[in-house]
Scaffold this motif. Sequence first.
Motif, PDB file in Angstrom:
ATOM      1  N   ASN A   1       0.822  -1.218   0.000  1.00 29.11           N
ATOM      2  CA  ASN A   1       0.000   0.000   0.000  1.00 29.11           C
ATOM      3  C   ASN A   1       0.852   1.262   0.000  1.00 29.11           C
ATOM      4  OD1 ASN A   1       0.863   0.002   2.583  1.00 29.11           O
ATOM      5  ND2 ASN A   1      -1.122   0.354   3.526  1.00 29.11           N
TER       6      ASN A   1
ATOM      7  N   LEU B   1       3.349   2.320   1.814  1.00 28.50           N
ATOM      8  CA  LEU B   1       3.929   2.919   3.020  1.00 28.50           C
ATOM      9  C   LEU B   1       5.438   3.010   2.855  1.00 28.50           C
ATOM     10  CD1 LEU B   1       1.967   1.227   5.945  1.00 28.50           C
ATOM     11  CD2 LEU B   1       1.995   3.650   5.357  1.00 28.50           C
TER      12      LEU B   1
ATOM     13  N   THR C   1      -0.107   7.590  -3.996  1.00 28.19           N
ATOM     14  CA  THR C   1      -0.038   7.840  -2.558  1.00 28.19           C
ATOM     15  C   THR C   1      -0.695   6.686  -1.793  1.00 28.19           C
ATOM     16  OG1 THR C   1      -2.161   8.955  -2.506  1.00 28.19           O
ATOM     17  CG2 THR C   1      -0.223  10.334  -2.861  1.00 28.19           C
ATOM     18  N   THR C   2      -0.301   6.562  -0.526  1.00 27.47           N
ATOM     19  CA  THR C   2      -0.899   5.540   0.319  1.00 27.47           C
ATOM     20  C   THR C   2      -2.404   5.779   0.447  1.00 27.47           C
ATOM     21  OG1 THR C   2       1.150   5.325   1.521  1.00 27.47           O
ATOM     22  CG2 THR C   2      -0.799   4.475   2.595  1.00 27.47           C
ATOM     23  N   GLY C   3      -2.787   7.053   0.483  1.00 24.89           N
ATOM     24  CA  GLY C   3      -4.205   7.394   0.581  1.00 24.89           C
ATOM     25  C   GLY C   3      -5.006   6.762  -0.550  1.00 24.89           C
ATOM     26  N   LYS C   4      -4.450   6.797  -1.747  1.00 26.57           N
ATOM     27  CA  LYS C   4      -5.148   6.243  -2.906  1.00 26.57           C
ATOM     28  C   LYS C   4      -5.118   4.717  -2.864  1.00 26.57           C
ATOM     29  CE  LYS C   4      -5.539   8.625  -7.226  1.00 26.57           C
ATOM     30  NZ  LYS C   4      -4.705   9.391  -8.159  1.00 26.57           N
TER      31      LYS C   4
ATOM     32  N   ALA D   1      -5.001   2.892  -0.350  1.00 29.45           N
ATOM     33  CA  ALA D   1      -5.795   2.361   0.761  1.00 29.45           C
ATOM     34  C   ALA D   1      -7.154   1.845   0.297  1.00 29.45           C
ATOM     35  CB  ALA D   1      -5.985   3.437   1.836  1.00 29.45           C
TER      36      ALA D   1
ATOM     37  N   GLY E   1     -11.706   5.913   8.307  1.00 29.39           N
ATOM     38  CA  GLY E   1     -11.147   5.539   7.017  1.00 29.39           C
ATOM     39  C   GLY E   1     -12.066   5.888   5.863  1.00 29.39           C
TER      40      GLY E   1
ATOM     41  N   ASN F   1     -11.831   9.423   5.097  1.00 28.74           N
ATOM     42  CA  ASN F   1     -10.556   9.701   4.437  1.00 28.74           C
ATOM     43  C   ASN F   1     -10.612   9.439   2.939  1.00 28.74           C
ATOM     44  OD1 ASN F   1      -9.094  10.595   6.627  1.00 28.74           O
ATOM     45  ND2 ASN F   1      -8.374   8.558   7.195  1.00 28.74           N
ATOM     46  N   ILE F   2     -11.359   8.391   2.545  1.00 28.41           N
ATOM     47  CA  ILE F   2     -11.411   8.110   1.115  1.00 28.41           C
ATOM     48  C   ILE F   2     -12.594   8.823   0.448  1.00 28.41           C
ATOM     49  CG2 ILE F   2     -10.124   5.946   1.252  1.00 28.41           C
ATOM     50  CD1 ILE F   2     -12.772   4.441   0.994  1.00 28.41           C
TER      51      ILE F   2
ATOM     52  N   MET G   1     -13.591  -0.329   4.139  1.00 27.60           N
ATOM     53  CA  MET G   1     -13.113   0.434   2.993  1.00 27.60           C
ATOM     54  C   MET G   1     -13.182  -0.374   1.704  1.00 27.60           C
ATOM     55  SD  MET G   1      -9.963   2.181   5.051  1.00 27.60           S
ATOM     56  CE  MET G   1      -9.370   3.333   3.815  1.00 27.60           C
TER      57      MET G   1
END
Lengths: 583, 272
Positions: A359, A361, A380-383, A385, A411, A414-415, A462
Motif C-alpha cells: 500500500n 507505506l 499515494t498511500t491514501g489512494k 488504501a 477511514g 478519508n477516502i 473500505m
Amino acid sequence: MAESEVITIENLSYTYPKAEKPAIKKINLTIKKGEFVTIMGPTGAGKTTLCYAMVGLVPQFFEEGKMEGNVIVKGMSTRKYPIQKICTVAGIVFQDFENQIFGITVEDDVSYGPIFLGFDFNEVQRRVKEALSLVRLSGYEKRTVYTLSGGETQRLAIADVLAMEPEIIILDEPTSQLDPVGKEEVFQTLENLRKKTDATVVLVEHKSEEVAKFSDRIIVMNNGKIVLEGPPRKIFEKVNELLKIGVRPPQVCELFSSLKKRGLKLNAFPITLEEAVDILSKTLTQEKIVRIQQHISTNKTAEKVNLEKPIIEVRDLWHVYPGGVEALRGVSFNIHRGEFVAIIGPNGSGKSTLLKHFNGLLKPTKGEVIVDGLNIKETTTGKLARKVGLVFQNPDHQLFAKSVREEIEYGLKNIGLSEDQIEKRIRNALEFTGLEGYEERHPLLLKKDERQRVAFASIIAMAPEIIVVDEPTTGQDFKGSERMMQMLTKLNNLGKTIIVVTHDLRLVAEYANRAIVLFQGKIVVDGSTREVFTNYFDAMQEIYLSPPQITHLARMLAKYGIRLDILSVKEMVEEVIQLIGGK
Amino acid sequence: MVFLEYIPGDSLFHRLDIRSKLLWFIAVNVLAFLFWDPIYVGIILFSVILAGTVAQVPFRRFGTLMKGLIIPMIFIVGYEALVYPGEHILFYIIPELWGFGPYGQLTIEGLFVGLTFLFRLLIMVFSSSIFTLTTPLDHFLGFLQKIRAPYQLGFMIAVAVRFIPTLQREAWMIIDAQKARGAEIEASKGFLQTIKMYVPIFLPMIINGIRRSETLAMAMVTRGFGVRKWKPLKSIKLTKIDYIFIPICLVLLFIGIYLWIKGYGVITFWGG
C-alpha cells in the motif's frame, strides 16, 4: 500447611475495581515445591488474575478490588505482607515483555531488583552474572535493551526475576508475542531452569505441544474457574472437552481421539510426537497393510493456468533502509485475484518490509510493485488504501475514536465517501465481524479480541480488493484465531485476495493455498502450501519454521506407507484408516 | 539522534569525570560569550573541534542537524551584518539610484558580529554534543546523587531515557496504521486541520502510554521498588587525569577573563 507446599490458595475469588463480575471464582489450589505447573485456558478465563494473586498484585496493586479467600505464599498471606516482601520468594514475568524492562542496558535492568533489595555491589554483580548465565545472555551485559530481539528481551525479563532468587517463578504467557525462534529460546530457557535449579515454575501457555513435554501438572481454567486439573496425559485425553473450552490439545491427541472414534483399537494414548510415532509404527507393522504403494496425491486444487493479469506484480524488489540494512534483496512474484497467500519467514526476513510496499507505506529502493495496475512509486498511500487494506498486528496502534462507529467512519471519510455509503459500509462491516450492537461502545473499553475485530472491521469497511493481515493471530487464543481465519476465508470466497503474514504454520497449513517463504530478504520457496510443506520440510526447519506436528508425524511414519504431504489431522485420520483398512 | 546518545569509547573525554567535563563545557561557553572578536571566538571554536576529534565524536552525524541550521545561520550572519551600526561599509543592498537610497548598508563590523554569533552557536552545539556523547547515563545519575538530588529524580530520568526508542518505534507504527486507513499525514492544511490530523496519532500513543505505565509499575513493585532508596550501581570518582584537567581548564578560564577585563577581544577593525 504441609512442608512441601509453597503456594496455597483457598476459596479465592476476586473482582477488579469497577468490574461487574469476578475475574476468578472460588479457586482452590496448592502448588508443591519443585513442581512445574501449567495453566491453560481461553482469553478471559482468569489466568493472569490468578498469577497476580500468587505474588500479591491482587489485591494490593489494584485498589478497591474485592477479594475473598486467602493466598499463602511460603507462609505469607498476600493480604498482610507487602508485594516487595513476597517478590523475594515468588517472582513474576509479565506477558507484555517489552514494558517490564526498565533498565537501559541488560546489566542495568537485571541489577535493579537486587539493588532495590539493598544488596551490596559484589552480591549484585554475582546475582546478575548468574541470572544472565541461566537464560544464556552472558556477554550481553552492555547491550542496550532496545537492540535485543523479542526472544532475547523475554529471556532478559526472566533473568530479572531470577536475580531476585525466588523459589517460585510465575510466567504469564511468555511466548505468545514471540516469533518461532523466540518461542524456542524461551522454552529452552525453561528447560534449563528445570535442569539447573530446583525452582517451582507456574507457566501460563497456549502451546500444548510444548506444554505436554515438560509439565508435571496442567490446570485448565474457564470463566474464572478451574475446570480440569491433572497430569498432562489425563488432561490431553479429553480432546473434545478441551476444544469446547477453547484449548487446543497437541495434534497427536486430536488424531488419536479421532482414530478411536472411527473404531480403531489403539492400546495407548500419546501426548508427544515421539510417543505417537512409537504407537503408530507398531500398529502399522502389525496390521495387514491394504495399500502398499505410496502415492503422492495430486493436488486437487491445482492451479488453474491463470491468464488474467495479476493483481499484484512484484518485480526485482529491493529495499534498503537508511543506514544500509538491505531488508529485501531482489524479490519477484505475482499474486492473482482470489488467491489466499501466506508469507512466512523468521523475524528479520523482510516480511513486514514487503507488506508495507503493497500500500505504498514504503517505496522500492529498486524494482517495481504494481498493484491493480497502479505503480506504487507514483501513487499515494491514501489512494492505495482503497485497493489494499492492511491490518496491523496490534489494534491499539490504530484505535482512537470515542465509539466503534466513529472508528470505522475514519477511514471511510478519508477516502471521501458520501454519508449514505458510509452508513451502509459501517453496517456491513459490523455484521461481517459479528459486532452488531457495538456501534456506540467505546473501542478502548472492549476486550482485546473485540478490539482486534474493530480494527479489522475498520479496514474491510473500505472494501479493498486485497486484504493484507500482519500476524492475525498473535496473542489470540485458539477460538479467536479460528474466527479470524474463518473471516478471511469468507472474504476469500467472496473473491477477495488475501495475504497473511504469520508464524503459525498450523494455520497456514489449514487455510492458505499458497506459501511464500522469505529468508534474509529473498524468496527461498514459493508454491502451493502442500508442496512447500512437503518438499521443503528440511529447508524450513533449518530456518526455524517448523511445519505442524501432524506433518512431522507423517514424515516419521513414511516408511510404513504414510503419505508425506499431510497437512491436517483430518487428512491423517483418513490416511491411517485407509492404510490399515479400518471401518 | 545526536543528543542524549552515548557513544562508547576510550578517549580522554570518555575517561574524564562528568564534573571535569561540566567545568570544560561551562568554561568554553562562558569564554565564547565574553569575546566579540570572531578571531577570539574562532580560536575557541577551533579548540572545541579539536576536543571533538580527541573525543572521537563522529562529525558526520551532525550532517542532518547542520542541514536544518544552514538557513538560520546564513540569516544570522546576514542580519547582524545589516543591522550592526558599523563604520566600514562594504556595500549597500539597495544602491543609490536617482537620489533614492542608499539603503541596507552591509558593514565589516556587522559581518564580524554575525560570524561571532555563528561561531557561538556552533560552539554550543559541538560542546554539548561532545559532553553528552562521551558521558554515559550512569555518570549523570552519579552526578545527581553527588549533588543530593532526590533518588526518584535519577530513577525517573533513567526510565524515561530507556523508553525513548520504544516510543519512537511506536509512533512510526501508529502513523503507518493510520496511513493504511487513508489518512494523508503529510498533506499540509490549515492549523486546525493539522491538529485534527494528528489526533489519531496522539491518542493511541497516550492510551498505550497508560497501559505501558501499568505494566511498568507492576514490574517495579514485584522487583522490590520502594524497599530502600535506589542508588546507581557505580558512583562517580575523580581520577588522576581529572586532577590535571581541572586546573588546566581553570587557568585557561581565568586567563580568558583577565584578557576580557583588559579589553581584548572586542570588535575592532585593524584596517584603520
